[in-house]
Design a protein around this motif. Structure first.
Motif, PDB file in Angstrom:
ATOM      1  N   LEU A 210       1.077  11.133   5.915  1.00 34.81           N
ATOM      2  CA  LEU A 210      -0.082  11.210   5.034  1.00 34.81           C
ATOM      3  C   LEU A 210       0.357  11.294   3.571  1.00 34.81           C
ATOM      4  N   TYR A 211       1.335  12.135   3.285  1.00 36.29           N
ATOM      5  CA  TYR A 211       1.821  12.256   1.915  1.00 36.29           C
ATOM      6  C   TYR A 211       2.430  10.948   1.437  1.00 36.29           C
ATOM      7  N   GLN A 212       3.110  10.251   2.333  1.00 38.72           N
ATOM      8  CA  GLN A 212       3.683   8.959   1.965  1.00 38.72           C
ATOM      9  C   GLN A 212       2.586   7.959   1.616  1.00 38.72           C
ATOM     10  N   ALA A 213       1.493   7.978   2.421  1.00 42.01           N
ATOM     11  CA  ALA A 213       0.371   7.078   2.140  1.00 42.01           C
ATOM     12  C   ALA A 213      -0.219   7.367   0.762  1.00 42.01           C
ATOM     13  N   LYS A 214      -0.322   8.630   0.403  1.00 37.58           N
ATOM     14  CA  LYS A 214      -0.861   8.995  -0.903  1.00 37.58           C
ATOM     15  C   LYS A 214       0.104   8.580  -2.017  1.00 37.58           C
ATOM     16  N   ASN A 215       1.386   8.803  -1.802  1.00 36.72           N
ATOM     17  CA  ASN A 215       2.375   8.451  -2.821  1.00 36.72           C
ATOM     18  C   ASN A 215       2.457   6.941  -3.032  1.00 36.72           C
ATOM     19  N   GLU A 216       2.110   6.175  -2.020  1.00 36.77           N
ATOM     20  CA  GLU A 216       2.175   4.722  -2.128  1.00 36.77           C
ATOM     21  C   GLU A 216       0.893   4.127  -2.717  1.00 36.77           C
ATOM     22  N   GLY A 217      -0.058   4.976  -3.094  1.00 36.35           N
ATOM     23  CA  GLY A 217      -1.253   4.475  -3.747  1.00 36.35           C
ATOM     24  C   GLY A 217      -2.557   4.804  -3.071  1.00 36.35           C
ATOM     25  N   ARG A 218      -2.518   5.525  -1.945  1.00 36.31           N
ATOM     26  CA  ARG A 218      -3.726   5.935  -1.210  1.00 36.31           C
ATOM     27  C   ARG A 218      -4.402   4.742  -0.519  1.00 36.31           C
ATOM     28  N   ASN A 219      -5.469   5.053   0.206  1.00 36.65           N
ATOM     29  CA  ASN A 219      -6.271   4.056   0.923  1.00 36.65           C
ATOM     30  C   ASN A 219      -5.400   3.172   1.810  1.00 36.65           C
ATOM     31  N   ARG A 220      -4.600   3.840   2.626  1.00 33.99           N
ATOM     32  CA  ARG A 220      -3.723   3.097   3.531  1.00 33.99           C
ATOM     33  C   ARG A 220      -3.315   3.978   4.702  1.00 33.99           C
ATOM     34  N   VAL A 221      -2.686   3.349   5.685  1.00 31.05           N
ATOM     35  CA  VAL A 221      -2.225   4.028   6.895  1.00 31.05           C
ATOM     36  C   VAL A 221      -0.710   3.959   6.951  1.00 31.05           C
ATOM     37  N   VAL A 222      -0.090   5.076   7.243  1.00 30.98           N
ATOM     38  CA  VAL A 222       1.368   5.141   7.387  1.00 30.98           C
ATOM     39  C   VAL A 222       1.691   5.928   8.647  1.00 30.98           C
ATOM     40  N   CYS A 223       2.706   5.443   9.357  1.00 31.34           N
ATOM     41  CA  CYS A 223       3.159   6.148  10.553  1.00 31.34           C
ATOM     42  C   CYS A 223       4.438   6.901  10.233  1.00 31.34           C
ATOM     43  N   SER A 224       4.527   8.133  10.637  1.00 28.67           N
ATOM     44  CA  SER A 224       5.673   8.967  10.336  1.00 28.67           C
ATOM     45  C   SER A 224       6.956   8.383  10.910  1.00 28.67           C
ATOM     46  N   LEU A 225       7.982   8.302  10.045  1.00 25.40           N
ATOM     47  CA  LEU A 225       9.320   7.824  10.389  1.00 25.40           C
ATOM     48  C   LEU A 225       9.340   6.335  10.699  1.00 25.40           C
ATOM     49  N   GLU A 226       8.188   5.661  10.509  1.00 28.23           N
ATOM     50  CA  GLU A 226       8.134   4.228  10.753  1.00 28.23           C
ATOM     51  C   GLU A 226       7.359   3.548   9.622  1.00 28.23           C
ATOM     52  N   SER A 227       7.744   3.883   8.382  1.00 27.16           N
ATOM     53  CA  SER A 227       7.005   3.365   7.230  1.00 27.16           C
ATOM     54  C   SER A 227       7.110   1.855   7.111  1.00 27.16           C
ATOM     55  N   GLU A 228       8.161   1.274   7.748  1.00 28.70           N
ATOM     56  CA  GLU A 228       8.308  -0.167   7.655  1.00 28.70           C
ATOM     57  C   GLU A 228       7.213  -0.919   8.385  1.00 28.70           C
ATOM     58  N   ILE A 229       6.456  -0.262   9.301  1.00 24.90           N
ATOM     59  CA  ILE A 229       5.359  -0.930   9.993  1.00 24.90           C
ATOM     60  C   ILE A 229       4.017  -0.390   9.535  1.00 24.90           C
ATOM     61  N   SER A 230       4.019   0.338   8.393  1.00 26.85           N
ATOM     62  CA  SER A 230       2.756   0.864   7.885  1.00 26.85           C
ATOM     63  C   SER A 230       1.849  -0.278   7.480  1.00 26.85           C
ATOM     64  N   ILE A 231       0.566  -0.077   7.605  1.00 29.33           N
ATOM     65  CA  ILE A 231      -0.430  -1.097   7.287  1.00 29.33           C
ATOM     66  C   ILE A 231      -0.831  -0.948   5.829  1.00 29.33           C
ATOM     67  N   LYS A 232      -0.547  -1.932   5.015  1.00 32.97           N
ATOM     68  CA  LYS A 232      -0.852  -1.879   3.590  1.00 32.97           C
ATOM     69  C   LYS A 232      -2.292  -2.314   3.356  1.00 32.97           C
ATOM     70  N   GLU A 233      -2.837  -1.853   2.227  1.00 31.17           N
ATOM     71  CA  GLU A 233      -4.196  -2.279   1.874  1.00 31.17           C
ATOM     72  C   GLU A 233      -4.177  -3.706   1.395  1.00 31.17           C
ATOM     73  N   THR A 234      -5.267  -4.400   1.545  1.00 30.52           N
ATOM     74  CA  THR A 234      -5.373  -5.772   1.071  1.00 30.52           C
ATOM     75  C   THR A 234      -5.576  -5.771  -0.432  1.00 30.52           C
ATOM     76  N   PRO A 235      -5.143  -6.856  -1.142  1.00 34.87           N
ATOM     77  CA  PRO A 235      -5.169  -6.855  -2.609  1.00 34.87           C
ATOM     78  C   PRO A 235      -6.537  -6.619  -3.211  1.00 34.87           C
ATOM     79  N   ASP A 236      -7.627  -7.008  -2.535  1.00 39.01           N
ATOM     80  CA  ASP A 236      -8.942  -6.915  -3.153  1.00 39.01           C
ATOM     81  C   ASP A 236      -9.603  -5.559  -2.962  1.00 39.01           C
ATOM     82  N   GLU A 237      -8.906  -4.598  -2.330  1.00 44.44           N
ATOM     83  CA  GLU A 237      -9.481  -3.270  -2.102  1.00 44.44           C
ATOM     84  C   GLU A 237      -9.066  -2.348  -3.234  1.00 44.44           C
ATOM     85  N   SER A 238      -9.981  -1.495  -3.640  1.00 42.12           N
ATOM     86  CA  SER A 238      -9.689  -0.538  -4.715  1.00 42.12           C
ATOM     87  C   SER A 238      -8.959   0.657  -4.184  1.00 42.12           C
ATOM     88  N   VAL A 239      -8.064   1.191  -4.985  1.00 39.52           N
ATOM     89  CA  VAL A 239      -7.288   2.363  -4.583  1.00 39.52           C
ATOM     90  C   VAL A 239      -8.010   3.629  -5.037  1.00 39.52           C
TER      91      VAL A 239
END
Length: 254
Positions: free
Chosen positions: A225-254
């Motif tokens: 959760l903290y990683q998701a916030k540090n990366e800009g919020r409005n996103r999903v991150v899995c612990s210890l597997e940030s390489e497969i985290s789902i990023k927000e699409t460009p047209d979504e506001s942070v």
């Protein structure tokens, strides 16, 4: 001669009188016995009816008491503002599911969800609007959960937790992304005000080991959760597997 006949018939008369008296006594005793049996039967019937009535009343009372206890238990495990499960329920349920995961060797998933920029909502619009946002977020999250075994809990403040039994990492992240999109899909309306909302979500899923405790899952999901916030919020991150985290699409506001 008449006297002799009377004397001869006297024993017969006495015998007849005696037999009559005996029969009368037997008849009287029989009538008394039958009356006593009828009275006893009436008393027994009344007693049985009374017992059945008392038993029925007791059953009704016990049922009402059980319903009240169930309602009280539900109230004690519900968050007063949102109606979803509260922190006390979360603490009990996560421990129970860890034991189940350890016993059945099944994967237990956990999502930690935090409303983005919630402090600014309170600061700019007041706590009543903040409460409205929390209630709406809880409602949208609950609507997206399709399994009765998945439990949404208000963890504290603007943070929610979802316990996901029998859910692996991929399943937890897919659901988390659905939840994120649902929250971000439409603004929260309050009179003339429209507030766009989003959430950051941390995921963790694993089979509980012998040494696993609830804080292991909570800490792992919190790190994500903290990683998701540090990366800009409005996103999903899995612990210890940030390489497969789902990023927000460009047209979504942070």
């Amino acid at each position: 001669m008449l006297i002799d006949r009377v004397l001869l018939q006297w024993p017969v008369l006495l015998f007849g009188i005696a037999i009559g008296a005996i029969l009368s006594s037997l008849l009287a005793w029989l009538l008394f016995y039958l009356q006593q049996r009828k009275w006893q039967q009436n008393v027994a019937d009344q007693l049985e009816d009374s017992i059945q009535q008392r038993t029925l009343e007791l059953q009704i009372t016990l049922t009402e008491l059980a319903d009240k206890n169930k309602l009280l238990e539900q109230q004690n495990t519900r968050d007063a503002l949102t109606g979803v499960r509260n922190r006390a329920f979360f603490d009990q349920k996560i421990n129970a599911e860890i034991k189940r995961s350890r016993r059945e060797r099944s994967t237990l998933g956990l999502l930690m969800i935090d409303i983005d920029h919630f402090k600014s909502i309170n600061d700019n619009y007041g706590h009543l609007v903040g409460d409205l946002v929390i209630k709406e977020v809880a409602h949208r999250l609950q609507q997206e959960l399709k399994r009765s075994t998945d439990y949404l809990c208000r963890y504290g403040g603007e943070e929610f937790a979802i316990i996901l039994p029998n859910t692996d990492t991929e399943g937890a992240m897919v659901l988390a992304e659905q939840l994120r999109l649902c929250l971000n899909a439409s603004p929260v309306q309050h009179e003339e005000l429209q507030l766009s909302i989003s959430a950051s979500i941390g995921c963790y899923a694993a089979v509980a080991e012998i040494s696993s405790i609830s804080s292991d899952y909570i800490q792992a999901a919190d790190i994500a959760l903290y990683q998701a916030k540090n990366e800009g919020r409005n996103r999903v991150v899995c612990s210890l597997e940030s390489e497969i985290s789902i990023k927000e699409t460009p047209d979504e506001s942070v």
